[in-house]
Design a protein around this motif. Structure first.
Motif, PDB file in Angstrom:
ATOM      1  N   ILE A 115       7.066 -14.453   2.093  1.00 43.49           N
ATOM      2  CA  ILE A 115       8.514 -14.656   1.945  1.00 43.49           C
ATOM      3  C   ILE A 115       8.709 -15.567   0.737  1.00 43.49           C
ATOM      4  CG2 ILE A 115      10.601 -15.601   3.000  1.00 43.49           C
ATOM      5  CD1 ILE A 115       9.330 -15.037   5.749  1.00 43.49           C
ATOM      6  N   ILE A 116       9.371 -15.041  -0.274  1.00 42.46           N
ATOM      7  CA  ILE A 116       9.591 -15.842  -1.490  1.00 42.46           C
ATOM      8  C   ILE A 116      11.017 -16.379  -1.441  1.00 42.46           C
ATOM      9  CG2 ILE A 116       9.607 -15.800  -4.012  1.00 42.46           C
ATOM     10  CD1 ILE A 116       7.674 -13.317  -3.613  1.00 42.46           C
ATOM     11  N   VAL A 117      11.133 -17.691  -1.549  1.00 40.70           N
ATOM     12  CA  VAL A 117      12.432 -18.331  -1.331  1.00 40.70           C
ATOM     13  C   VAL A 117      12.948 -18.936  -2.630  1.00 40.70           C
ATOM     14  CG1 VAL A 117      13.680 -20.044   0.031  1.00 40.70           C
ATOM     15  CG2 VAL A 117      11.653 -18.926   0.995  1.00 40.70           C
ATOM     16  N   GLU A 118      14.095 -18.465  -3.071  1.00 38.23           N
ATOM     17  CA  GLU A 118      14.760 -19.081  -4.221  1.00 38.23           C
ATOM     18  C   GLU A 118      15.347 -20.401  -3.767  1.00 38.23           C
ATOM     19  OE1 GLU A 118      16.839 -15.158  -6.306  1.00 38.23           O
ATOM     20  OE2 GLU A 118      18.029 -16.611  -5.214  1.00 38.23           O
ATOM     21  N   LYS A 119      14.773 -21.480  -4.221  1.00 35.80           N
ATOM     22  CA  LYS A 119      15.340 -22.806  -3.927  1.00 35.80           C
ATOM     23  C   LYS A 119      16.085 -23.298  -5.170  1.00 35.80           C
ATOM     24  CE  LYS A 119      15.467 -25.806  -0.590  1.00 35.80           C
ATOM     25  NZ  LYS A 119      16.503 -25.498   0.439  1.00 35.80           N
ATOM     26  N   SER A 120      15.564 -22.917  -6.329  1.00 33.38           N
ATOM     27  CA  SER A 120      16.254 -23.263  -7.575  1.00 33.38           C
ATOM     28  C   SER A 120      17.645 -22.658  -7.550  1.00 33.38           C
ATOM     29  CB  SER A 120      15.528 -22.657  -8.789  1.00 33.38           C
ATOM     30  OG  SER A 120      14.212 -23.103  -8.865  1.00 33.38           O
ATOM     31  N   THR A 121      18.554 -23.277  -8.301  1.00 38.55           N
ATOM     32  CA  THR A 121      19.892 -22.695  -8.468  1.00 38.55           C
ATOM     33  C   THR A 121      19.809 -21.627  -9.548  1.00 38.55           C
ATOM     34  OG1 THR A 121      20.857 -24.809  -7.879  1.00 38.55           O
ATOM     35  CG2 THR A 121      22.294 -23.224  -8.988  1.00 38.55           C
ATOM     36  N   VAL A 122      20.189 -20.412  -9.192  1.00 41.58           N
ATOM     37  CA  VAL A 122      19.995 -19.279 -10.110  1.00 41.58           C
ATOM     38  C   VAL A 122      21.271 -18.446 -10.182  1.00 41.58           C
ATOM     39  CG1 VAL A 122      17.487 -19.089  -9.813  1.00 41.58           C
ATOM     40  CG2 VAL A 122      19.006 -17.976  -8.176  1.00 41.58           C
ATOM     41  N   PRO A 123      21.419 -17.638 -11.220  1.00 39.40           N
ATOM     42  CA  PRO A 123      22.586 -16.754 -11.302  1.00 39.40           C
ATOM     43  C   PRO A 123      22.571 -15.716 -10.182  1.00 39.40           C
ATOM     44  CG  PRO A 123      21.407 -16.846 -13.395  1.00 39.40           C
ATOM     45  CD  PRO A 123      20.544 -17.515 -12.384  1.00 39.40           C
ATOM     46  N   VAL A 124      23.759 -15.230  -9.830  1.00 43.08           N
ATOM     47  CA  VAL A 124      23.826 -14.179  -8.810  1.00 43.08           C
ATOM     48  C   VAL A 124      23.021 -12.981  -9.288  1.00 43.08           C
ATOM     49  CG1 VAL A 124      25.366 -12.808  -7.384  1.00 43.08           C
ATOM     50  CG2 VAL A 124      26.179 -14.926  -8.410  1.00 43.08           C
ATOM     51  N   LYS A 125      22.312 -12.384  -8.363  1.00 40.62           N
ATOM     52  CA  LYS A 125      21.483 -11.196  -8.611  1.00 40.62           C
ATOM     53  C   LYS A 125      20.065 -11.533  -9.077  1.00 40.62           C
ATOM     54  CE  LYS A 125      24.444  -7.815  -7.770  1.00 40.62           C
ATOM     55  NZ  LYS A 125      24.213  -6.835  -6.730  1.00 40.62           N
ATOM     56  N   THR A 126      19.726 -12.810  -9.139  1.00 37.35           N
ATOM     57  CA  THR A 126      18.373 -13.153  -9.572  1.00 37.35           C
ATOM     58  C   THR A 126      17.334 -12.639  -8.579  1.00 37.35           C
ATOM     59  OG1 THR A 126      19.205 -15.076 -10.731  1.00 37.35           O
ATOM     60  CG2 THR A 126      16.860 -15.071 -10.261  1.00 37.35           C
ATOM     61  N   ALA A 127      17.687 -12.631  -7.298  1.00 36.89           N
ATOM     62  CA  ALA A 127      16.727 -12.144  -6.297  1.00 36.89           C
ATOM     63  C   ALA A 127      16.315 -10.708  -6.594  1.00 36.89           C
ATOM     64  CB  ALA A 127      17.337 -12.230  -4.901  1.00 36.89           C
ATOM     65  N   ASP A 128      17.253  -9.949  -7.131  1.00 38.10           N
ATOM     66  CA  ASP A 128      16.960  -8.568  -7.479  1.00 38.10           C
ATOM     67  C   ASP A 128      15.913  -8.523  -8.594  1.00 38.10           C
ATOM     68  OD1 ASP A 128      17.343  -5.971  -6.972  1.00 38.10           O
ATOM     69  OD2 ASP A 128      19.400  -5.864  -7.712  1.00 38.10           O
ATOM     70  N   ALA A 129      16.107  -9.425  -9.566  1.00 40.09           N
ATOM     71  CA  ALA A 129      15.160  -9.483 -10.681  1.00 40.09           C
ATOM     72  C   ALA A 129      13.788  -9.923 -10.185  1.00 40.09           C
ATOM     73  CB  ALA A 129      15.686 -10.447 -11.740  1.00 40.09           C
ATOM     74  N   MET A 130      13.789 -10.903  -9.279  1.00 40.98           N
ATOM     75  CA  MET A 130      12.518 -11.366  -8.701  1.00 40.98           C
ATOM     76  C   MET A 130      11.801 -10.210  -7.998  1.00 40.98           C
ATOM     77  SD  MET A 130      10.337 -13.712  -7.621  1.00 40.98           S
ATOM     78  CE  MET A 130      10.607 -15.415  -7.252  1.00 40.98           C
ATOM     79  N   ALA A 131      12.575  -9.463  -7.218  1.00 41.47           N
ATOM     80  CA  ALA A 131      11.974  -8.342  -6.491  1.00 41.47           C
ATOM     81  C   ALA A 131      11.425  -7.301  -7.456  1.00 41.47           C
ATOM     82  CB  ALA A 131      13.013  -7.718  -5.569  1.00 41.47           C
ATOM     83  N   SER A 132      12.140  -7.094  -8.570  1.00 37.64           N
ATOM     84  CA  SER A 132      11.674  -6.101  -9.544  1.00 37.64           C
ATOM     85  C   SER A 132      10.373  -6.552 -10.198  1.00 37.64           C
ATOM     86  CB  SER A 132      12.735  -5.880 -10.618  1.00 37.64           C
ATOM     87  OG  SER A 132      13.897  -5.380 -10.033  1.00 37.64           O
ATOM     88  N   VAL A 133      10.299  -7.833 -10.540  1.00 38.55           N
ATOM     89  CA  VAL A 133       9.067  -8.367 -11.139  1.00 38.55           C
ATOM     90  C   VAL A 133       7.917  -8.205 -10.156  1.00 38.55           C
ATOM     91  CG1 VAL A 133       7.898 -10.499 -11.862  1.00 38.55           C
ATOM     92  CG2 VAL A 133      10.205 -10.025 -12.663  1.00 38.55           C
ATOM     93  N   MET A 134       8.192  -8.559  -8.901  1.00 33.26           N
ATOM     94  CA  MET A 134       7.142  -8.472  -7.888  1.00 33.26           C
ATOM     95  C   MET A 134       6.706  -7.021  -7.690  1.00 33.26           C
ATOM     96  SD  MET A 134       6.352 -11.478  -6.612  1.00 33.26           S
ATOM     97  CE  MET A 134       5.534 -10.983  -5.109  1.00 33.26           C
ATOM     98  N   ALA A 135       7.699  -6.142  -7.553  1.00 33.50           N
ATOM     99  CA  ALA A 135       7.378  -4.744  -7.262  1.00 33.50           C
ATOM    100  C   ALA A 135       6.590  -4.121  -8.409  1.00 33.50           C
ATOM    101  CB  ALA A 135       8.651  -3.961  -7.009  1.00 33.50           C
ATOM    102  N   ALA A 136       6.927  -4.539  -9.653  1.00 36.66           N
ATOM    103  CA  ALA A 136       6.278  -3.942 -10.812  1.00 36.66           C
ATOM    104  C   ALA A 136       4.831  -4.394 -10.953  1.00 36.66           C
ATOM    105  CB  ALA A 136       7.060  -4.299 -12.077  1.00 36.66           C
ATOM    106  N   SER A 137       4.526  -5.602 -10.489  1.00 37.27           N
ATOM    107  CA  SER A 137       3.164  -6.083 -10.737  1.00 37.27           C
ATOM    108  C   SER A 137       2.373  -6.398  -9.479  1.00 37.27           C
ATOM    109  CB  SER A 137       3.198  -7.304 -11.670  1.00 37.27           C
ATOM    110  OG  SER A 137       4.307  -8.099 -11.400  1.00 37.27           O
ATOM    111  N   CYS A 138       2.911  -6.053  -8.334  1.00 44.34           N
ATOM    112  CA  CYS A 138       2.162  -6.345  -7.108  1.00 44.34           C
ATOM    113  C   CYS A 138       2.331  -5.191  -6.130  1.00 44.34           C
ATOM    114  CB  CYS A 138       2.673  -7.649  -6.502  1.00 44.34           C
ATOM    115  SG  CYS A 138       1.876  -8.053  -4.952  1.00 44.34           S
ATOM    116  N   THR A 139       1.238  -4.495  -5.867  1.00 41.05           N
ATOM    117  CA  THR A 139       1.327  -3.321  -4.996  1.00 41.05           C
ATOM    118  C   THR A 139       0.683  -3.569  -3.635  1.00 41.05           C
ATOM    119  OG1 THR A 139      -0.700  -2.568  -6.036  1.00 41.05           O
ATOM    120  CG2 THR A 139       1.376  -1.617  -6.864  1.00 41.05           C
ATOM    121  N   THR A 140       0.112  -4.741  -3.458  1.00 39.57           N
ATOM    122  CA  THR A 140      -0.700  -4.961  -2.261  1.00 39.57           C
ATOM    123  C   THR A 140      -0.006  -5.742  -1.170  1.00 39.57           C
ATOM    124  OG1 THR A 140      -1.506  -6.967  -3.284  1.00 39.57           O
ATOM    125  CG2 THR A 140      -2.865  -4.983  -3.564  1.00 39.57           C
ATOM    126  N   THR A 141       1.141  -6.358  -1.502  1.00 40.28           N
ATOM    127  CA  THR A 141       1.701  -7.324  -0.564  1.00 40.28           C
ATOM    128  C   THR A 141       3.109  -6.951  -0.159  1.00 40.28           C
ATOM    129  OG1 THR A 141       0.406  -9.014  -1.675  1.00 40.28           O
ATOM    130  CG2 THR A 141       2.185  -9.793  -0.259  1.00 40.28           C
TER     131      THR A 141
END
Ligand code: NAD
Ligand code: UGA
Length: 497
Positions: A160-186
């Motif tokens: 479970i990856i938790v955004e604690k930093s203050t980020v722009p709306v929709k950043t979670a989507d970007a995080m998920a895209s980065v993760m999905a693009a480079s991590c296939t095992t988890t």
């Protein structure tokens, strides 16, 4: 449009803020109980937040990581890297038991189920959106590192990856895209859990928060992740105060909360200027409006202006988002909060110069307080920097006293050239001796108890006090002989105006 990197990876799919790795999309992972927690970023948020979690959940192992070795070494020493009332005791109780500070980020990512990301997200300095948009460089690097570690050396356990930093709306989507693009095992879920603590009261805010906010994807797996994190907070926060929302509401609520708080300060500061020219007293006005329960009394203290690392940054971020989404009127509305704050700082310094016969050249001015508020050593965006810079431009000779800000920090804030023209004192009386004027920049309690007569006797005459925080007893000071100017109050003989 969101940051400098997210637009090209943003999928904008509310249901899809998760990667399922080897699992089917609807499969809900089972998280261990108790979970292990780590946090990337051992700063003003990561350090205190994780310390409180570790104190309230002694069975949960909590590891706080940072790239900065000096910072981690300080967290492991008797001299913590930040000053926050009550923090030292909590760290000393939990450190080595279930609270650990480490630079081994990869090991922590591998070991833990819940990974908080609490890295800095400053305003962009260059490129598209410079001066407004959030710089998500540190944030993306953290995301990529989590993805890389999980993909290469992870055991495939769900995260479970938790955004604690203050980020722009929709950043979670970007995080998920980065993760999905480079991590296939988890299998992972991204949650938004913004932090609302204020510096100086961080420990109280964390032990007794008005609310904890957890946003997640609106899917069964998203709900399970939200519950997993919410259950950690429910150990000490009443369930009714643990709010759960969708991801975008959680992300936007953080920016909105800071914008509303800062807006109240700019509103009362705008009225403070009117008070000064009309004979009204801003404290009386603030009290009179604040007792109306619809308005409320908090955040109505007029001041030299708000500082701190977040209000300005987060409002600029909101302004940028509004513009990016084609809402220029909304952007302009919020931008005015910053305009008013800048004006308040400028007019404070200008008023000093004009009151002192239009020149401060060669005059010693004592700056009492350098931190952006009391009970912290933090100087990020402190109004003291703006006021000092303006007075130095007028060739004043500055002497500064702050109970918690180090000489090294002031050096970083002002630079060598300016520091050469400044005296840093460890004692407020020495700071004021021989000065033409005192400018109060921070509301430290110690300033309320100063022996004003002793200070007056050692100053040049006429002796001026410019109180940017309403901490001096103005009546007593006037009786002693000081010329007193205070934000939002009739100044000098202005009562007659
Ligand atoms: P900070 O600068 O004090 O700490 C951030 C830390 O993250 C630094 O020590 C930095 O070295 C570390 N870091 C950067 N990249 C890293 C990486 N990839 N891996 C590990 N560590 C990394 O910042 P802060 O004041 O704690 O703020 C953090 C976030 O929380 C910001 O988004 C801020 O807006 C938000 N926030 C701050 C406050 C506050 O009172 N300061 C309150 C609420 C929210
Ligand atoms: C602020 C918010 O209060 C937190 O909820 C939020 O989590 C945090 O920003 C963040 O996101 O970083 P902080 O900046 O630490 O917390 O401190 P505040 O107490 O909000 O003060 C900010 C500035 O406003 C200070 O310079 C303070 O002196 C000034 N202020 C505050 C006023 O001038 N008048 C007031 O009535 C209140």
């Amino acid at each position: 449009v969101i940051g400098d990197w997210s637009s090209d990876v943003c999928s904008s799919d509310l249901r899809g803020v998760a990667s399922t790795g080897t699992m089917a999309p609807e499969e809900v992972p089972k998280y261990p109980d108790p979970v292990k927690i780590c946090c990337l970023g051992a700063g003003y948020v990561g350090g205190p937040t994780m310390s409180v979690i570790s104190k309230m959940c002694p069975d949960i192992k909590v590891t706080v990581c940072d790239l900065n070795e000096r910072r981690i070494a300080a967290w492991n020493s008797a001299n913590l890297p930040i000053y926050e009332p009550g923090l030292q005791e909590v760290v000393e109780e939990a450190r080595g038991r279930n609270l650990f500070f480490s630079t081994d980020i990869d090991a922590a990512i591998r070991e833990c189920t819940i990974i908080f990301v609490s890295v800095n997200t400053p305003t962009k300095k260059t490129g598209i959106g410079a001066g407004e948009a959030a710089d998500l460089t540190y944030w993306e690097l953290a995301a990529r590192r989590i993805a890389h570690v999980c993909n290469t050396t992870g055991d495939g356990s769900p995260k479970i990856i938790v955004e604690k930093s203050t980020v722009p709306v929709k950043t979670a989507d970007a995080m998920a895209s980065v993760m999905a693009a480079s991590c296939t095992t988890t299998n992972f879920q991204v949650l938004s859990n913004p932090e609302f603590l204020a510096e100086g009261t961080a420990m109280d805010d964390l032990f007794k928060p008005d609310r904890v906010l957890v946003g997640g994807a609106e899917t069964p797996a998203g709900h399970a992740a939200v519950q997993c994190l919410a259950n950690v907070y429910r150990r000490w926060v009443p369930t009714a105060q643990v709010l759960t929302t969708n991801l975008w509401s959680a992300e936007l609520s953080k920016l909105t909360a800071n914008a509303f708080l800062a807006q109240r300060i700019s509103s009362i500061n705008s009225i403070s200027a009117l008070c000064e020219v009309t004979g009204a007293n801003v404290n009386e006005v603030a009290h009179a409006i604040g007792v109306d329960t619809r308005i409320g009394s908090k955040f109505l203290k007029a001041s030299v202006g708000f500082g701190g690392s977040c209000f300005q940054k987060d409002i600029l971020n909101l302004v940028y988002l509004c513009r990016s989404f084609g809402l220029p009127e909304v952007a302009e509305y919020w931008n005015q909060v910053i305009v008013m704050n800048d004006w308040q700082k400028t007019r404070f310094a200008q008023n000093m110069v004009s009151s002192m016969f239009n020149t401060v050249s060669g005059k010693k001015i004592a700056i009492l307080g350098f931190a952006f508020k009391k009970d912290t050593g933090d100087t990020r965006e402190t109004p003291a920097i703006d006021v000092c810079n303006k007075l130095l431009e007028e060739n004043a000779v500055l002497s500064v006293f702050d109970p918690k800000v180090t000489r090294e920090q002031m050096y970083l804030d002002l630079g060598k050239e300016k520091m050469d023209k400044m005296q840093i004192e460890d004692d407020p009386y020495l700071c004021c001796a021989g000065a033409h004027a005192i400018a109060v920049m921070t509301e430290w309690d110690v300033f309320k108890k100063l022996d004003l007569q002793k200070i007056y006797d050692a100053m040049q005459k006429p002796a001026f006090i410019f109180d940017g925080r309403d901490v001096i007893d103005h009546e007593t000071a006037r009786k002693i002989g000081f010329e007193v100017w205070a934000v939002g109050k009739s100044s000098f003989n202005a009562g007659a105006k």
